[in-house]
Design a protein around this motif. Sequence first.
Motif, PDB file in Angstrom:
ATOM      1  N   PRO A  56       6.479 -39.990  -6.916  1.00  0.00           N
ATOM      2  CA  PRO A  56       7.100 -39.862  -7.704  1.00  0.00           C
ATOM      3  C   PRO A  56       6.770 -41.048  -9.907  1.00  0.00           C
ATOM      4  O   PRO A  56       7.334 -40.105 -10.103  1.00  0.00           O
ATOM      5  N   GLN A 104       6.850 -39.633  -0.022  1.00  0.00           N
ATOM      6  CA  GLN A 104       7.414 -40.634  -1.451  1.00  0.00           C
ATOM      7  C   GLN A 104       8.731 -39.830  -2.008  1.00  0.00           C
ATOM      8  O   GLN A 104       9.561 -40.241  -2.749  1.00  0.00           O
ATOM      9  N   LEU A 105       8.052 -38.478  -2.620  1.00  0.00           N
ATOM     10  CA  LEU A 105       9.445 -37.620  -3.083  1.00  0.00           C
ATOM     11  C   LEU A 105      11.171 -38.104  -2.374  1.00  0.00           C
ATOM     12  O   LEU A 105      11.821 -38.142  -2.909  1.00  0.00           O
ATOM     13  N   ALA A 108      12.224 -41.484  -2.459  1.00  0.00           N
ATOM     14  CA  ALA A 108      12.629 -41.656  -3.669  1.00  0.00           C
ATOM     15  C   ALA A 108      14.255 -41.199  -3.945  1.00  0.00           C
ATOM     16  O   ALA A 108      14.700 -40.386  -3.634  1.00  0.00           O
ATOM     17  N   GLY A 111      14.677 -38.029  -5.754  1.00  0.00           N
ATOM     18  CA  GLY A 111      13.715 -37.030  -5.370  1.00  0.00           C
ATOM     19  C   GLY A 111      14.068 -36.059  -5.614  1.00  0.00           C
ATOM     20  O   GLY A 111      13.256 -34.914  -6.231  1.00  0.00           O
ATOM     21  N   ARG A 115      11.985 -33.573  -7.665  1.00  0.00           N
ATOM     22  CA  ARG A 115      11.742 -31.953  -7.479  1.00  0.00           C
ATOM     23  C   ARG A 115      12.032 -30.986  -7.493  1.00  0.00           C
ATOM     24  O   ARG A 115      11.821 -29.905  -8.187  1.00  0.00           O
TER      25      ARG A 115
END
Length: 258
Positions: A56, A104-105, A108, A111, A115
């Motif tokens: 990220p 991880q996304l 976050a 996130g 995306r």
Amino acid sequence: MPTVETLRSAGFAGLRVVGDVHGDSRGFAAAIAGAEAARLFVVQLGDLTDHGPDSPAVLRATFALIDAGAGLFLLGNHDHKLRRALAGDAVRVEKAGLGRTLEQLAAAPDGAALRERALDEIARAPAWLCIGPWVFVHAAFHDAMLQHPCPPDAGAQRAEGLVGRAIYGQVTGRLAADGFPIRLVGWVDRIPAGITVMVGHDNRSRDGRPVTMTGARGGRAVFLDTGAGKGGALAWQDLRFDAPGLEAAQGPPDAPAS
């Protein structure tokens, strides 16, 4: 797409060409900071995410470069696969690679925004780019890239033809001892004299430094994947517009590995 003339007029003294990042946010931050201090436009060769500790953060840094007009990234096979996964396509998810990025996304705070931005930016990332005597591509060159512009939506297409060559290269169908495909480099012989191809994807380094190969026609290929995000340090090379013949290059692979 940028040219030497447009970049000069924007105040850039040259290019900083950065190899595969694979989530190595610390190394990428060091490369960007040095480029900003030296007034160098960043050309990242693709494979921003997967494997490393903070994909990220790498995406945030990349989008900030784009927004500032200070850099861009090329389409890599990992970027292409990430977009397909984010778009809901069925893809094979390697736990230590794409699986780690997706986790991880999801964790976050931004996130969802990352995306959405990744879907847009990867769709329009160039699969190859020509600036002066240099060609930039993630995996492998073909001389048709000198005559044909990259499709503007290469990242949203199936990876076929020149786009497939650009992001996957050529493979033998066999695996090396490390489990990665054995790749062919006969394409280096297709590079014309006076042209240098800056490429990632294929880690041919034995000492953490980029590897240069000269082909049968006199052209050169510089391999800049040195294993960042997979235990190696991130590598880059600087190409300065005021160098004789636009050929001076240097690249310290000394950014701290994460």
